[in-house]
Write a protein that holds these residues in place. Structure first.
Motif, PDB file in Angstrom:
ATOM      1  N   ASN A 102      -6.026   0.728   4.295  1.00 57.52           N
ATOM      2  CA  ASN A 102      -4.974   1.562   3.699  1.00 57.52           C
ATOM      3  C   ASN A 102      -5.406   2.833   2.904  1.00 57.52           C
ATOM      4  O   ASN A 102      -6.750   2.787   2.631  1.00 57.52           O
ATOM      5  N   ILE A 103      -4.697   3.778   2.755  1.00 57.98           N
ATOM      6  CA  ILE A 103      -4.844   5.039   2.120  1.00 57.98           C
ATOM      7  C   ILE A 103      -3.957   5.304   0.967  1.00 57.98           C
ATOM      8  O   ILE A 103      -2.911   5.322   1.011  1.00 57.98           O
ATOM      9  N   TYR A 104      -4.702   5.568  -0.092  1.00 54.97           N
ATOM     10  CA  TYR A 104      -4.031   6.075  -1.601  1.00 54.97           C
ATOM     11  C   TYR A 104      -4.373   7.423  -1.626  1.00 54.97           C
ATOM     12  O   TYR A 104      -5.595   7.638  -1.515  1.00 54.97           O
ATOM     13  N   GLU A 144      -2.810   5.755  14.191  1.00 56.51           N
ATOM     14  CA  GLU A 144      -2.091   7.124  14.415  1.00 56.51           C
ATOM     15  C   GLU A 144      -1.057   7.247  13.360  1.00 56.51           C
ATOM     16  O   GLU A 144      -0.858   8.637  12.942  1.00 56.51           O
ATOM     17  N   GLU A 145      -0.521   6.314  12.950  1.00 55.25           N
ATOM     18  CA  GLU A 145       0.446   6.563  11.434  1.00 55.25           C
ATOM     19  C   GLU A 145      -0.069   7.159  10.420  1.00 55.25           C
ATOM     20  O   GLU A 145       0.285   7.952   9.811  1.00 55.25           O
ATOM     21  N   ALA A 146      -1.343   6.294  10.353  1.00 59.26           N
ATOM     22  CA  ALA A 146      -2.073   6.924   9.036  1.00 59.26           C
ATOM     23  C   ALA A 146      -2.871   8.370   9.134  1.00 59.26           C
ATOM     24  O   ALA A 146      -2.554   9.201   8.397  1.00 59.26           O
ATOM     25  N   LEU A 147      -2.998   8.554  10.422  1.00 59.32           N
ATOM     26  CA  LEU A 147      -3.734  10.205  10.838  1.00 59.32           C
ATOM     27  C   LEU A 147      -2.554  11.307  10.385  1.00 59.32           C
ATOM     28  O   LEU A 147      -2.837  12.430  10.163  1.00 59.32           O
ATOM     29  N   ILE A 172      -0.036   4.982   1.867  1.00 63.33           N
ATOM     30  CA  ILE A 172       0.713   5.040   3.345  1.00 63.33           C
ATOM     31  C   ILE A 172       1.401   4.059   3.710  1.00 63.33           C
ATOM     32  O   ILE A 172       2.530   3.853   4.119  1.00 63.33           O
ATOM     33  N   PHE A 173       0.802   2.560   3.257  1.00 64.64           N
ATOM     34  CA  PHE A 173       1.333   1.372   3.715  1.00 64.64           C
ATOM     35  C   PHE A 173       1.741   0.514   2.332  1.00 64.64           C
ATOM     36  O   PHE A 173       0.821   1.043   1.362  1.00 64.64           O
TER      37      PHE A 173
END
Length: 795
Positions: free
Chosen positions: A317-319, A341-344, A328-329
């Motif tokens: 996950n990315i905060y 791809e969603e994160a990028l 992001i999630f």
């Protein structure tokens, strides 16, 4: 415009800082630093100068003295409030006094008060500290002389008051820096690199184990001065025994002998070749305004490399955070092509537009998420370190240390060493600093390799000593060991023995299910004349542990107020006693020096002004004059009242350090303009960088697809790529081998950045057991004009 500052007079003219002299002595991996600052008071009245400056967060400050005219005064360590009262009393009596205090919120900020500097008089301040040098991924030892003190963000509700700050043009503060370093080691000094211009390295003996180096002429101290020291056959396990202080009581830390152990584990290659294929990877990115420009751009490129290098089967996950935080999630998700791809897509949209640097709330949110079974949590924190509540943050990391490992990255000049090193230390991880022209990507990818190393478990330390001698371990228990990284253990040796027996320390641990041990021999005979260096480092280690223990009580809301206060007071008393005994600073003590001679008394009021604060290209120092507008108690009350207003981006928590403020309104924030000068020097890959273009095309599985975009990155046309493809080869196999050959053939100098994603690509190829791999390697070399062997690709 770049701003600097110095002492100012009533007419806004600078009181010149004549010069700064810094002498560094490095013995193996321990550095002793002596800094001397020279000032002249050109005013016709006495002044009180209060200035704030940075030191490394792990430094053991062990000496402070001042020389005014021909009089030198050596300071003593006393309980902080007692020292402040003695300082105020001295100034009220017209005596010269000097006070050095460590911030209660961040151990890398100090405040120095120079009281009653007579008109036309000069003053020299001498400060000495000791520090262990951190090992870098390339085996260099890193020394950093801090030069920038950026404004620290103080969230609403946190302790500490605000203080106003202004700045003046650099041209108004002429001063010079003299910096010299002497390095000695049992091994050869291979080289010394720096982010600043150096004079040629001079060796002092035939073995080249002793050397001196100086800064080249003309340096203006507009950045952190960084030295990277390389030894031949570096970092061997070692033990150094230091005799106790003769005048100290036996049985105390200063009275007994102390041993410092340097442990450098070497893991079996068979184990290291198998990196972890699971884990929960949480990335926490600073998006405050000070991260704008190349900092945020480089961070986005780095996240691209990280996401492409993660193993299949892990979670992530990315905060991101500023004054608020985002993720992001909702919770960590399994790593797949879709989630990657969603994160990028979200990463590409990230800008430095979240204002402040409130890191505490996103950390709490992350720690409140339940851990995923069989997926060890690894936290990566990227920040420029402009945080005011440092100890609150590191205490939170320590509280959750059993559920994760924390890897921290300080970005840009002035990143708080107390925050970056503290988070990594308390979280059982590793810290890196990215300054000057450093590229962020290689350092981060080196750290990802640490995170993917097999977990070290069941760490124990045993001592084999002569009868009658006992080891009292002073360091916190080892919770993490990394390949190629040093772990230090301090221990007090109590008792005596006439037995001439060799001593041994054995560090045992389990590595991926394999019992492993490292043994270090030593004798009780003091190794060399080290003064009290190791004792003071040991004292610093104990003091920091006790301070962390005290801070942890703030995170225990279930405790009764009376019980909490009793425990906190007990810990504080231990800190004060050890600090006074060892002469090492702490957050609860201060250095105080008073010149009590009759000739030192000063008549009349002291001048007072708020002085500009440096935030980008000068030594991290802030200066102030204090005026005697009444007695010192009323002055302190005015200072407290003036500091109640919250300054979101400009809070240094200087009230905690006894800094005098004024009733003037706060100056506009200069944070963005100050940061821009640093950002211009930070290197970052351009969006057109072929390496990043190639990486962006890789799939989560590790493979590449045969597309025109791939051909373009390789410098070929689609027709040329398709023409040389072996007839029996799968298109994705061919594309993946082309990418690997190009990486090895053209980007070998950046291997650390793509090594993990290339390894994932090779694993994908091996899993297919494709029969045409050899033919593809030959064809790829022909097409690209390379000579990369199949074995080199890991196939």
């Amino acid at each position: 415009m770049v701003r600097r500052c110095g002492l100012l007079t009533n007419n806004r003219e600078p009181v010149p800082l004549k010069g700064i002299e810094v002498a560094l002595e490095v013995k193996d991996h321990v550095a002793t630093v002596v800094s001397t600052l020279h000032y002249d008071n050109k005013e016709d009245k006495a002044i009180e100068a209060v200035f704030v400056f940075p030191l490394p967060g792990d430094a053991a400050v062990c000496h402070f003295s001042a020389k005014v005219g021909q009089t030198e005064i050596v300071a003593e360590v006393k309980e902080k409030q007692e020292a402040r009262e003695e300082y105020d009393d001295a100034l009220s009596s017209g005596q010269q006094a000097f006070l050095l205090e460590e911030s209660e919120q961040s151990s890398d900020i100090f405040s120095l008060s120079v009281g009653s500097l007579p008109p036309g008089e000069s003053a020299s301040i001498r400060l000495e500290y000791i520090i262990e040098l951190a090992v870098q991924a390339d085996d260099a030892l890193r020394f950093c002389l801090p030069a920038v003190l950026n404004p620290r963000y103080q969230p609403q509700g946190s302790e500490g008051g605000g203080v106003q700050m202004t700045s003046v043009p650099a041209s108004q503060v002429p001063y010079s820096l003299s910096f010299s370093a002497r390095v000695s080691s049992p091994r050869q000094v291979s080289k010394i690199d720096s982010n600043c211009s150096l004079e040629p390295l001079q060796y002092l003996n035939a073995e080249q184990s002793q050397a001196v180096v100086k800064l080249a002429a003309g340096h203006k101290f507009d950045r952190d001065v960084e030295l990277l020291i390389y030894y031949q056959d570096a970092h061997q396990p070692a033990a150094v025994v230091e005799a106790g202080q003769v005048s100290a009581k036996p049985g105390t830390l200063m009275g007994d002998a102390v041993v410092m152990l340097s442990v450098y584990p070497e893991f079996p290659q068979a184990v290291m070749s198998s990196l972890a294929s699971s884990g929960e990877f949480v990335f926490l990115l600073d998006r405050s305004e000070s991260m704008s420009g190349t900092r945020i751009s480089s961070a986005r490129d780095t996240l691209l490399l990280l996401l492409k290098s993660l193993p299949m089967g892990c979670y992530f996950n990315i905060y991101s955070f500023g004054s608020s935080f985002e993720h992001i999630f909702p919770t960590s998700v399994e790593y797949s092509e879709k989630t990657m791809e969603e994160a990028l897509k979200k990463v590409k949209e990230m800008q430095a537009n979240l204002r402040g640097t409130a890191i505490l709330q996103p950390l709490k949110h992350i720690y409140n998420q339940p851990c995923i079974p069989s997926q060890p949590r690894q936290l990566f924190v990227f920040t420029d370190g402009k945080v005011g509540n440092t100890k609150e943050v590191t205490s939170l990391v320590k509280k959750n240390s059993t559920s994760h490992r924390c890897f921290s990255f300080g970005i840009g000049e002035g990143a708080s060493t107390a925050l970056i090193n503290g988070m990594a230390k308390e979280g059982g991880g590793h810290a890196q600093f990215i300054t000057g022209a450093d590229r962020m990507q290689p350092k981060v990818m080196q750290t990802l390799r640490f995170a993917l190393q097999p977990a070290v478990e069941d760490i124990s330390v045993t001592w084999d000593l002569p009868q009658g001698v006992t080891a009292i371990v002073l360091s916190p228990p080892l919770t993490a060991i990394f390949q190629g990284q040093r772990s230090l253990i301090y221990a007090q040796l109590t008792g005596q023995s006439s037995e001439a027996k060799d001593c041994f320390v054995t560090v045992k641990y389990n590595l991926a299910g394999h019992p492993t041990q490292n043994q270090i021999p030593f004798t009780l005979q003091p190794t060399e004349e080290t003064g009290l260096t190791i004792h003071r480092l040991s004292a610093r280690t104990v003091i920091r542990s006790l301070e962390t223990e005290k801070n942890n009580y703030d995170l225990m809301p279930f405790m009764e107020r009376e019980d909490k206060k009793e425990e906190e007071d007990g810990v504080k008393q231990k800190v004060v006693e050890l600090s006074v005994q060892s002469g090492v600073s702490s957050s609860h003590t201060a250095f105080i020096a008073v010149h009590k001679g009759e000739s030192s008394t000063t008549q009349g009021p002291l001048l007072h002004q708020i002085i500009p604060v440096p935030s980008c290209s000068m030594p991290r120092r802030m200066f102030s004059f204090s005026s005697s507008l009444g007695d010192c108690d009323s002055m302190r009350k005015r200072m407290v009242n003036a500091g109640q207003k919250h300054f979101e981006e400009q809070n240094f928590d200087l009230l905690k350090m006894g800094m005098r403020s004024s009733k003037k309104k706060s100056a506009p924030s200069t944070r963005n303009s100050a940061d821009s000068c640093v950002e211009k020097t930070l290197a970052s890959s351009s969006p057109t960088d072929p390496l990043l273009q190639l990486v962006s095309l890789q799939k989560a599985s590790g493979s590449w697809e045969l597309k025109p975009t791939l051909a373009a990155v390789l410098g070929k046309t689609s027709k040329e790529v398709e023409k040389l493809k072996p007839a029996s080869a799968n298109e994705n196999v061919w594309a993946t081998i082309l990418a690997l050959v190009w990486l090895h053939g053209f980007k070998s100098d950046a291997e650390v950045e793509w090594k993990l994603l290339a390894r994932k690509a090779a694993s994908w190829l091996l899993s297919l057991n494709a029969p045409s791999v050899t033919d593809c390697v030959v064809a790829a070399n022909t097409l690209l004009g390379c000579n990369v062997q199949k074995d080199t690709l890991g196939l």
